[in-house]
Design an enzyme around this catalytic site. Sequence first.
Site, mmCIF file in Angstrom:
data_model
loop_
_atom_site.group_PDB
_atom_site.id
_atom_site.type_symbol
_atom_site.label_atom_id
_atom_site.label_comp_id
_atom_site.label_asym_id
_atom_site.label_seq_id
_atom_site.Cartn_x
_atom_site.Cartn_y
_atom_site.Cartn_z
ATOM 1 N N SER A 58 38.962 46.559 17.382
ATOM 2 C CA SER A 58 38.831 45.246 16.758
ATOM 3 C C SER A 58 38.566 45.372 15.261
ATOM 4 O O SER A 58 37.966 46.350 14.802
ATOM 5 C CB SER A 58 37.652 44.530 17.415
ATOM 6 O OG SER A 58 37.203 43.472 16.609
ATOM 7 N N GLU A 60 36.395 43.793 13.952
ATOM 8 C CA GLU A 60 34.928 43.764 13.852
ATOM 9 C C GLU A 60 34.360 45.181 13.673
ATOM 10 O O GLU A 60 33.207 45.336 13.304
ATOM 11 C CB GLU A 60 34.323 43.116 15.098
ATOM 12 C CG GLU A 60 34.489 41.606 15.133
ATOM 13 C CD GLU A 60 33.656 40.874 14.081
ATOM 14 O OE1 GLU A 60 32.446 41.099 14.010
ATOM 15 O OE2 GLU A 60 34.237 40.075 13.335
ATOM 16 N N TYR A 109 28.468 43.930 19.119
ATOM 17 C CA TYR A 109 29.856 43.945 19.586
ATOM 18 C C TYR A 109 30.684 44.924 18.735
ATOM 19 O O TYR A 109 31.391 45.783 19.267
ATOM 20 C CB TYR A 109 30.461 42.532 19.500
ATOM 21 C CG TYR A 109 31.962 42.543 19.709
ATOM 22 C CD1 TYR A 109 32.498 42.601 20.979
ATOM 23 C CD2 TYR A 109 32.831 42.517 18.611
ATOM 24 C CE1 TYR A 109 33.867 42.647 21.173
ATOM 25 C CE2 TYR A 109 34.203 42.558 18.799
ATOM 26 C CZ TYR A 109 34.717 42.622 20.080
ATOM 27 O OH TYR A 109 36.074 42.681 20.264
HETATM 28 O O1 G4F Z 1 36.010 32.730 16.707
HETATM 29 P P1 G4F Z 1 34.912 33.682 16.463
HETATM 30 O O2 G4F Z 1 33.799 33.651 17.431
HETATM 31 O O3 G4F Z 1 35.610 35.092 16.349
HETATM 32 P P2 G4F Z 1 35.141 36.488 15.705
HETATM 33 O O4 G4F Z 1 33.677 36.598 15.642
HETATM 34 O O5 G4F Z 1 35.883 36.656 14.416
HETATM 35 O O6 G4F Z 1 35.645 37.549 16.778
HETATM 36 C C1 G4F Z 1 36.919 37.461 17.399
HETATM 37 O O7 G4F Z 1 37.852 38.272 16.735
HETATM 38 C C2 G4F Z 1 37.575 39.686 16.764
HETATM 39 C C3 G4F Z 1 38.694 40.391 16.005
HETATM 40 O O8 G4F Z 1 38.351 40.423 14.666
HETATM 41 C C4 G4F Z 1 37.500 40.157 18.191
HETATM 42 F F1 G4F Z 1 37.232 41.478 18.230
HETATM 43 C C5 G4F Z 1 36.402 39.392 18.924
HETATM 44 O O9 G4F Z 1 36.362 39.791 20.275
HETATM 45 C C6 G4F Z 1 36.743 37.909 18.857
HETATM 46 O O10 G4F Z 1 37.943 37.695 19.547
HETATM 47 O O11 G4F Z 1 34.282 33.420 15.000
HETATM 48 C C7 G4F Z 1 35.068 33.389 13.840
HETATM 49 C C8 G4F Z 1 34.235 32.912 12.665
HETATM 50 C C9 G4F Z 1 32.888 33.641 12.498
HETATM 51 O O12 G4F Z 1 32.694 33.933 11.136
HETATM 52 C C10 G4F Z 1 31.841 32.640 12.945
HETATM 53 O O13 G4F Z 1 30.579 32.779 12.308
HETATM 54 O O14 G4F Z 1 33.864 31.542 12.885
HETATM 55 C C11 G4F Z 1 32.510 31.346 12.530
HETATM 56 N N1 G4F Z 1 32.001 30.181 13.250
HETATM 57 C C12 G4F Z 1 31.498 29.054 12.648
HETATM 58 N N2 G4F Z 1 31.066 28.192 13.581
HETATM 59 C C13 G4F Z 1 31.891 30.014 14.571
HETATM 60 C C14 G4F Z 1 31.310 28.761 14.789
HETATM 61 N N3 G4F Z 1 32.273 30.814 15.608
HETATM 62 C C15 G4F Z 1 32.076 30.360 16.863
HETATM 63 N N4 G4F Z 1 32.473 31.139 17.899
HETATM 64 N N5 G4F Z 1 31.492 29.147 17.118
HETATM 65 C C16 G4F Z 1 31.084 28.294 16.125
HETATM 66 O O15 G4F Z 1 30.563 27.225 16.375
#
Ligand code: G4F
Length: 325
Positions: free
Chosen positions: A128, A130, A152
């Site tokens: 990833s 990440e 993670y």
């Molecule tokens: O959608 P996210 O939770 O994805 P994240 O953390 O980028 O991880 C995903 O992609 C990775 C590949 O780079 C994978 F390895 C991993 O398994 C997963 O599929 O969050 C994206 C962004 C973050 O910066 C987070 O802080 O969105 C921001 N965010 C803002 N509000 C939020 C929220 N994320 C989530 N999940 N929920 C919110 O309410």
Amino acid sequence: MKRKALISGITGQDGSYLAESLLEKDYEVHGVVRRVAIEDPEHRLWRIKHILGDIELHPASLESYPSIFRLMRAVQPNEVYHLAAQSFVSYSFEDEFSTLNTNINGTHYMLSSVREVASRARFYFAGSSEMIGEANVTPQNELTPFHPRSAYGISKVAGFELTRNYREAYRLHASSGILFNHESPRRGFEFVTRKITSHAAKVKLGLSNELRLGNLDAYRDWCHAGEYVRAMWLMLQQDAPDDYVIATGEAHSVREFLEIAFRYVGLDYQDYVVSDPQLYRPADVTLLRGDSSKARARLGWSYNRSFLDLVREMVDRDLEYYKKA
Ligand code: G4F
């Protein structure tokens, strides 16, 4: 004779697209699933419901080496795609221990059983972006140093290093994809893209009037998951195993995603979004933008879809979904 593929995480977004694509290539497709999934197909197998008659599911647990070992010995796959993980970054702050245990041990059990009983199988590890985390350069490629910002990310670095070590020490054909964010209408609702598109649809249909979010200023390199599974397969068709960044090369902020999704249904996100301090992570990754020149040159992989189309496809599918609900 048909080639056999074994997929862990077949019930997830990527696993479902990969299974479809391998069936099209005439593979015999086997999936590792938790027993509870088989007992509750309506909720847990919805992404693969349409292909259930064409694949074989095996109950096993990534927390149990004997169950993985026995499965590997029985299936004798030609290709193994290890996609299963606790993949929700936010949850890894709530429970570091289970994230590290499942993700690191699960990968180790898969690799070790391949080595023991199916050593000619080709192995794919779902790494990833990440792992790269808070990078000191943009765009990021295979040489960018890792600086993970969550349990993670750390668990994925460990899985990546295990995969590399099995390749070097035991000569397994083991490759890792360093996959940047990938989304689709099959994305889980807890990830930010699907959370946004499902709420844009619900607000439009009068089913909700609020969307609580955390950091809107994070940038991600978002692509369509359906296109990434092609890259996984291509990695295992190469003579030599290796590691590849898979990304679009474009980064957009969460705020941009939000603006586009709401504007698409004729709304202004600012009228509905509430900033929720609980949804900010203790440490977030600021900017991920990948350089997949190596994958383009060596695998012949390419990506031609637009960010705008991805957002619109997800909103359209959520509108359909909530209209029927
Ligand atoms: O959608 P996210 O939770 O994805 P994240 O953390 O980028 O991880 C995903 O992609 C990775 C590949 O780079 C994978 F390895 C991993 O398994 C997963 O599929 O969050 C994206 C962004 C973050 O910066 C987070 O802080 O969105 C921001 N965010 C803002 N509000 C939020 C929220 N994320 C989530 N999940 N929920 C919110 O309410």
